[in-house]
Design an enzyme around this catalytic site. Structure first.
Site, PDB file in Angstrom:
ATOM      1  CB  SER A 102      -0.932  -0.096   1.024  1.00 17.02           C
ATOM      2  OG  SER A 102      -1.776  -0.954   1.224  1.00 17.02           O
TER       3      SER A 102
ATOM      4  CB  CYS B 157     -16.093  -4.018  17.215  1.00 18.78           C
ATOM      5  SG  CYS B 157     -15.768  -5.516  16.325  1.00 18.78           S
TER       6      CYS B 157
ATOM      7  CG  HIS C 107     -20.566  -5.836  15.004  1.00 18.73           C
ATOM      8  ND1 HIS C 107     -20.341  -6.238  13.799  1.00 18.73           N
ATOM      9  CD2 HIS C 107     -19.239  -6.289  15.669  1.00 18.73           C
ATOM     10  CE1 HIS C 107     -19.055  -6.645  13.574  1.00 18.73           C
ATOM     11  NE2 HIS C 107     -18.397  -6.748  14.657  1.00 18.73           N
TER      12      HIS C 107
ATOM     13  CB  SER D 123     -17.221  -3.711   8.253  1.00 22.38           C
ATOM     14  OG  SER D 123     -18.136  -3.911   9.517  1.00 22.38           O
ATOM     15  N   GLY D 124     -16.329  -6.441   9.905  1.00 25.46           N
ATOM     16  CA  GLY D 124     -15.580  -6.954  11.045  1.00 25.46           C
ATOM     17  C   GLY D 124     -14.352  -7.646  10.462  1.00 25.46           C
TER      18      GLY D 124
END
Ligand code: 2RA
Length: 331
Positions: A40, A129, A242, A159-160
């Site tokens: 990246s 989270c 979530h 997305s977790g």
């Protein structure tokens, strides 16, 4: 002189959200350094209207850094967080690498902010989270009624699993609509139009690592080693937030009205709860937002002194990036 902040894993789902939170909350920083893998490095990201080039993460990346926000996976944190701390930075690590280390504070700013001061190893851990979102709804009730145990089922967004989780869901839905073959790369089964009762790996007691985090991290954050938790973590085809269905048992009598009153004025958590008008929190309400939302508050029909509730939060934001930036604000 304003702090020099670094984001490690700047191009990942949480890293991008950390940058957004720093900008939106007008975090007082003098310089921002963006670090990521060689793959990246060279990418350019925008911060406060200025383009910043992502640099490759090395052990020498931390000279002059005051706060290093990490979200690049456990192995990167294990390898590079000590170098950042040795260079004088305070590390706020979103991975699970150091969460249970007795010398590393595990912090939710609305719950145990004082523990973030002067971290012994120069490392502060950001909780998982699902734990953060659950405790945002449970901490005010614990304070007022004395929490004893939690039985919970989570409904966790893709997305977790990072950007790849979102991509997998999108690609599977498109394939199904097009009548093409569905490919599962990061999940054991198809996630589109399905639910998967496994998040992270199974441990020897039949619970997954994710499910044991709720117990282990919950005990540490609340400073309450006797807390009992039994949790089922489920992956669902939702993008970013979530949801957690919770039965909580307390040492003192509790009812829905008393619980709603306990939330009054508490930062980061809002009651959204009027079944008569179909008002209850859903993942689409919290995505991109700071606050967790709690609803379906009602007495449990099986246990004494117990309450059922439903809490929803953006797992990339309050579940990760925002919580880490709020810890940095404490510093
Ligand atoms: C998950 N809580 O949802 C874990 C890590 N973010 O996959």
């Amino acid at each position: 002189n304003l702090p020099h902040v670094a984001i490690v894993g700047a191009t990942g789902a949480v890293g991008v959200e950390m940058l957004l939170c720093l900008e939106q909350r007008n975090f007082p920083l003098g310089k921002l350094t963006l670090l990521a893998s060689a793959r990246s490095a060279g990418k350019r990201m925008t911060f406060r209207g200025e383009e910043i080039e992502v640099k490759e993460l090395t052990h020498d990346s931390f000279a002059g850094i005051d706060i290093a926000l990490f979200s690049a996976g456990g192995s990167i944190s294990q390898e590079f967080a000590p170098s950042a701390a040795a260079a004088g930075a305070i590390v706020i690590d979103n991975s699970s690498a150091f969460r249970m280390d007795p010398d590393v504070p595990l912090v939710v700013p609305e719950i145990n902010p004082a523990t973030a001061k002067n971290p012994a190893r120069g490392i502060i851990a950001n909780p998982n989270c699902t734990t953060i979102i659950s405790l945002m709804a449970l901490a005010p009730l614990h304070e007022a009624f004395g929490l004893e145990s939690i039985i919970a089922s989570s409904y966790q967004a893709v997305s977790g699993s990072g950007a790849q989780g979102i991509i997998e869901l999108e690609q599977q839905v498109a394939a199904i609509v097009a009548g093409e073959e569905v490919v599962s790369k990061i999940y054991p089964r198809q996630i589109a139009f399905n639910v998967i009762p496994q998040v992270d790996v199974f441990t020897e007691n039949g619970y997954t690592k994710e499910e044991m985090k709720m117990q282990n991290e919950g005990r540490k954050i609340l400073g309450f080693p006797e807390l009992k938790v039994s949790c089922t973590c489920v992956r669902v085809p939702v993008y970013r937030s979530h949801s957690v269905s919770i039965t909580a048992k307390f040492s003192r009598p509790i009812d829905a009205d008393a619980a709603r009153a306990a939330y009054a004025g508490k930062p980061g958590i809002q009651v959204v709860d009027d079944p008569s008008t179909k008002l209850f929190p859903v993942p689409l309400d919290t995505t991109g937002k700071d606050d967790c939302l709690v609803g379906r508050i009602r007495k449990n029909l099986v246990l004494d002194n117990a309450l059922d509730l439903w809490v929803v939060g953006d797992q990339v934001r309050k579940g990760a990036a925002l919580n880490a930036v709020q810890i940095a604000e404490i510093l």
